[in-house]
Every structure is written in structure tokens, then in C-alpha cells.
Design an enzyme around this catalytic site. Structure first.
Site, PDB file in Angstrom:
ATOM      1  N   ASP A 148      -4.659   3.323  -2.194  1.00  0.00           N
ATOM      2  CA  ASP A 148      -5.790   3.623  -1.302  1.00  0.00           C
ATOM      3  C   ASP A 148      -6.382   4.988  -1.610  1.00  0.00           C
ATOM      4  OD1 ASP A 148      -4.035   1.868   1.189  1.00  0.00           O
ATOM      5  OD2 ASP A 148      -6.037   1.339   0.445  1.00  0.00           O
ATOM      6  N   HIS A 185      -8.153   0.632  -4.375  1.00  0.00           N
ATOM      7  CA  HIS A 185      -9.114   0.404  -3.292  1.00  0.00           C
ATOM      8  C   HIS A 185      -9.899   1.692  -3.078  1.00  0.00           C
ATOM      9  CE1 HIS A 185      -9.612  -0.653   1.278  1.00  0.00           C
ATOM     10  NE2 HIS A 185     -10.756  -0.624   0.628  1.00  0.00           N
ATOM     11  N   MET A 243      -9.169   7.704  -0.752  1.00  0.00           N
ATOM     12  CA  MET A 243     -10.043   8.053   0.372  1.00  0.00           C
ATOM     13  C   MET A 243     -10.632   9.444   0.152  1.00  0.00           C
ATOM     14  SD  MET A 243      -7.710   6.778   3.554  1.00  0.00           S
ATOM     15  CE  MET A 243      -6.932   5.152   3.534  1.00  0.00           C
ATOM     16  N   ASP A 247      -6.308  -6.866   4.073  1.00  0.00           N
ATOM     17  CA  ASP A 247      -5.786  -5.503   4.081  1.00  0.00           C
ATOM     18  C   ASP A 247      -5.960  -4.840   5.449  1.00  0.00           C
ATOM     19  OD1 ASP A 247      -6.756  -2.507   2.159  1.00  0.00           O
ATOM     20  OD2 ASP A 247      -5.060  -2.921   3.476  1.00  0.00           O
ATOM     21  N   HIS A 277      -0.981  -1.410  -4.351  1.00  0.00           N
ATOM     22  CA  HIS A 277      -2.268  -1.125  -3.710  1.00  0.00           C
ATOM     23  C   HIS A 277      -2.393   0.374  -3.521  1.00  0.00           C
ATOM     24  CE1 HIS A 277      -5.791  -2.341  -1.341  1.00  0.00           C
ATOM     25  NE2 HIS A 277      -5.465  -1.385  -0.495  1.00  0.00           N
ATOM     26  N   MET A 312     -12.197   3.832  -1.272  1.00  0.00           N
ATOM     27  CA  MET A 312     -12.902   4.086  -0.015  1.00  0.00           C
ATOM     28  C   MET A 312     -13.596   5.435  -0.155  1.00  0.00           C
ATOM     29  SD  MET A 312      -9.877   2.672   2.448  1.00  0.00           S
ATOM     30  CE  MET A 312      -8.661   2.919   1.143  1.00  0.00           C
ATOM     31  N   MET A 324     -11.157  -6.457   4.885  1.00  0.00           N
ATOM     32  CA  MET A 324     -10.485  -5.464   5.730  1.00  0.00           C
ATOM     33  C   MET A 324     -10.242  -6.056   7.107  1.00  0.00           C
ATOM     34  SD  MET A 324      -9.970  -3.016   3.745  1.00  0.00           S
ATOM     35  CE  MET A 324      -9.234  -1.918   4.963  1.00  0.00           C
ATOM     36  N   SER A 364       0.839  -1.198   0.000  1.00  0.00           N
ATOM     37  CA  SER A 364       0.000   0.000   0.000  1.00  0.00           C
ATOM     38  C   SER A 364       0.874   1.247   0.000  1.00  0.00           C
ATOM     39  CB  SER A 364      -0.892   0.015   1.251  1.00  0.00           C
ATOM     40  OG  SER A 364      -1.416   1.316   1.435  1.00  0.00           O
TER      41      SER A 364
END
Ligand code: DX5
Ligand code: ZN
Length: 219
Positions: A36, A67, A38, A176, A34, A69, A138, A9
Site C-alpha cells: 500500500d 496499490h 500512500m 481490499d 499487497h 493511493m 475497495m 497487505s
């Protein structure tokens, strides 16, 4: 037995030079990256969006394991595909029509990932398993790196592995959050075949990312 893959990540990387961090991770043996995303709404933190992913795309040919979010998520899926996401992972908790989001990702010829927060039961995705390429379990509440692993989620992985075998499906199981050199073994024993890690890869062994990736891969 699926090959164990490592998806570092970049949330734990140096955000002032993410391109070089991605190159370092590829040279260190990462199987995918990965990313992330957000939005400060679905999770209480904000990171990067499509323009940054687009800028990072030229630094590696590795899979971008993105990913999301974010909520709402459906209307932004195409932007992440256009930016270069290879796996687009959405949270059922962030869309009121998971089926439409899955179909959208497939129409864009990207791999479909679905991520479940620790308290979300697997029941909500059982009807979609045939359409899903990857399930992201998660093991922390999403939003930040460096949190403590929640071992209770391993039960979900065990159940999903059994269902995958019973229904002769082939989705990957990715875990994760809070992954380290001890719990990575438990995650693999439970049935995970892709490990996400930020803190352990970037911070352990004086930041020797090659050694840390190798240690996780040989869990
Ligand atoms: C948390 C992110 C994770 C996190 C993993 O919301 O989805 O990918 O960056 O970082 P560590 O390995 O430090 O828990
Ligand atoms: Zn993540």
C-alpha cells in the site's frame, strides 16, 4: 472458476522489519504481496515509496501487488515499475487520463490494476476492461488498515463478474479493506478471486499468519 489467491497487505506488518515480514508471508503461503503506497494527499496517510519497494524486492520472488493511493499518479508509474512492482494499480480518481496511465503500465510490461473507491461507480472503467488485468474493489475508504468492511461494494463485484462473463474477458477481481473470515465468503460468492487482508492475517489467531492465510484461502 478462478483460483482464490491471498494478497496480504504489509501495511499491517511490522514496518521496522518489512523484509522479514515479506519472507514470513511467503513461507506462510501468500500468493502475492499487497504493497500500500500512500502519499498523504490522495489519502490522509503516508507509507512507503520506490526506494523501500526496491529494497524489499530481493526478499521474495512473489508478485508485488502495488496499490498506488497517490495523486498525481501518472508521472510516478515508471518509478514503481523500476522498483520492482509487478501489478501497478491506480485509482481513476487520481489521474486525469486513465487511458494514458493504463498504456504506460502496459508499455512497461507490468500488469494493469485499476482500483475503485467505495463510492466510485464501475461505469468509469467499462470502456477500459479489455486493457485491464485486475480490478481492485475497495471495501473501505482507502488510507488505513483495520477499518470496517462495507458490504454494499459486493454489488459492484457481482456486476463486474457478469460483465466479464458476457464479454469473455479475463481480468481478476480483487477486494481490499476489512476482509475477515466471515465476509471473505461473501466476497468470493460475489465473484472476487483475490483477497487483500492486513489486520485479519497479521492479528487473528494470535498472529498465526499461516493459519490465517489458509482460513481465508479456504473461505
Ligand atoms: C487501505 C489499504 C488496504 C488495507 C487493508 O487503504 O488499501 O490494503 O491495508 O487492511 P485491512 O485488511 O486491515 O483492512
Ligand atoms: Zn490496498
Amino acid at each position: 472458476m478462478k483460483k482464490i489467491q491471498i494478497s496480504p497487505s504489509i501495511l499491517s506488518g511490522d514496518f521496522s522489519q518489512l523484509g522479514n515480514e515479506i519472507k514470513r508471508l511467503e513461507e506462510a503461503g501468500a500468493d502475492m504481496i499487497h504493497v500500500d503506497v500512500m502519499d498523504g494527499h490522495f489519502v490522509p496517510n503516508m507509507t512507503i515509496g520506490p526506494p523501500v519497494i526496491k529494497a524489499l524486492r530481493k526478499y521474495t520472488s512473489l508478485i508485488f501487488d502495488v496499490h498506488l493511493m497517490i495523486s498525481p499518479v501518472h508521472k510516478y508509474i515508471e518509478d514503481y515499475s523500476n522498483a520492482g512492482a509487478d501489478i501497478i494499480t491506480v485509482h481513476p480518481e487520481a489521474t486525469d487520463n486513465l487511458d494514458a496511465s493504463i498504456s504506460k503500465i502496459k508499455d512497461l510490461k507490468r500488469k494493469v490494476g485499476v482500483s475503485l473507491n467505495p463510492e466510485t461507480k464501475i461505469d468509469i472503467i467499462l470502456n477500459y476492461l479489455k486493457k485491464i488485468d485486475l480490478i481492485l474493489i475497495m471495501s473501505v475508504n482507502p488510507g488505513f488498515g483495520g477499518q470496517k468492511f462495507m458490504p454494499e461494494v459486493l454489488e459492484k463485484i457481482k456486476k463486474l463478474k457478469t460483465i466479464r462473463e458476457e464479454k469473455k474477458l479475463n481480468f481478476d477481481i480483487e477486494i481490499d479493506g476489512g476482509i475477515n473470515f466471515e465476509n471473505s465468503k461473501l466476497a468470493i460468492q460475489a465473484g472476487a478471486n483475490i483477497l487483500v487482508s492486513g489486520t485479519t492475517i497479521f492479528k487473528s489467531n494470535n498472529g498465526d499468519i499461516k493459519k490465517n492465510i489458509e482460513l481465508l484461502k479456504s473461505s
